[in-house]
Scaffold this motif. Sequence first.
Motif, PDB file in Angstrom:
ATOM      1  N   GLU A   1      18.073 -28.356 106.637  1.00 42.04           N
ATOM      2  CA  GLU A   1      17.706 -27.673 105.390  1.00 42.04           C
ATOM      3  C   GLU A   1      18.888 -27.190 104.563  1.00 42.04           C
ATOM      4  OE1 GLU A   1      14.782 -27.313 103.756  1.00 42.04           O
ATOM      5  OE2 GLU A   1      14.055 -28.729 105.270  1.00 42.04           O
TER       6      GLU A   1
ATOM      7  N   GLY B   1      21.724 -30.643 100.636  1.00 39.40           N
ATOM      8  CA  GLY B   1      20.912 -31.219  99.567  1.00 39.40           C
ATOM      9  C   GLY B   1      21.606 -32.413  98.958  1.00 39.40           C
TER      10      GLY B   1
ATOM     11  N   ARG C   1      17.912 -33.761 103.724  1.00 37.12           N
ATOM     12  CA  ARG C   1      17.427 -32.598 104.481  1.00 37.12           C
ATOM     13  C   ARG C   1      16.816 -33.025 105.821  1.00 37.12           C
ATOM     14  NH1 ARG C   1      17.752 -28.138 101.216  1.00 37.12           N
ATOM     15  NH2 ARG C   1      17.845 -28.587  98.992  1.00 37.12           N
TER      16      ARG C   1
ATOM     17  N   ASP D   1      17.440 -36.098  98.099  1.00 38.06           N
ATOM     18  CA  ASP D   1      17.394 -34.721  98.569  1.00 38.06           C
ATOM     19  C   ASP D   1      16.530 -34.575  99.824  1.00 38.06           C
ATOM     20  OD1 ASP D   1      18.234 -31.959  98.061  1.00 38.06           O
ATOM     21  OD2 ASP D   1      16.093 -31.596  97.730  1.00 38.06           O
ATOM     22  N   ARG D   2      15.317 -35.093  99.783  1.00 41.26           N
ATOM     23  CA  ARG D   2      14.423 -34.970 100.949  1.00 41.26           C
ATOM     24  C   ARG D   2      14.993 -35.715 102.158  1.00 41.26           C
ATOM     25  NH1 ARG D   2       8.913 -36.756 100.381  1.00 41.26           N
ATOM     26  NH2 ARG D   2       8.531 -35.424 102.168  1.00 41.26           N
TER      27      ARG D   2
END
Length: 138
Positions: free
Chosen positions: A56, A59, A51, A47-48
């Motif tokens: 943003e 996901g 992004r 996820d990070r």
Amino acid sequence: MTTQRVLERDGMDRERIDEIKSVILAWSREWSEPNPQDIMLVETTGDRGMREIYGEGVGSTPAARYLATLTGTFRFGDVEGGSAPRIGVWAALFIDPVEMRVAGHTVRPPDWIPKHSLENLGRVQRITIQEGEAPGLG
């Protein structure tokens, strides 16, 4: 197993980096690039990492991932075989730290390389591959 436990257990020691290097080399050679360059590696989550690469609005999984970015001349597919080749000079690989395989990737042409900073995700490791180095012989 939680993300934190996988990353704590595995760490980024020399042996683990050599395993990751083998995964990167195998993927890169599958994409017709025997000597990828500018390889940067960070421990994160899917996820990070997504992004950071895509922005943003995107996901992915909360599972642990190694995120590697690399440059080269990547080519997959063949017009003669009926599929349009995918070609790019920059790639991001999401590597599953448990299965030690590429769980996802993106390949981009020069004008579509995303603005990103792996430092936003944690401590970045630079991986060097010598010309002609074989997978597993890091």
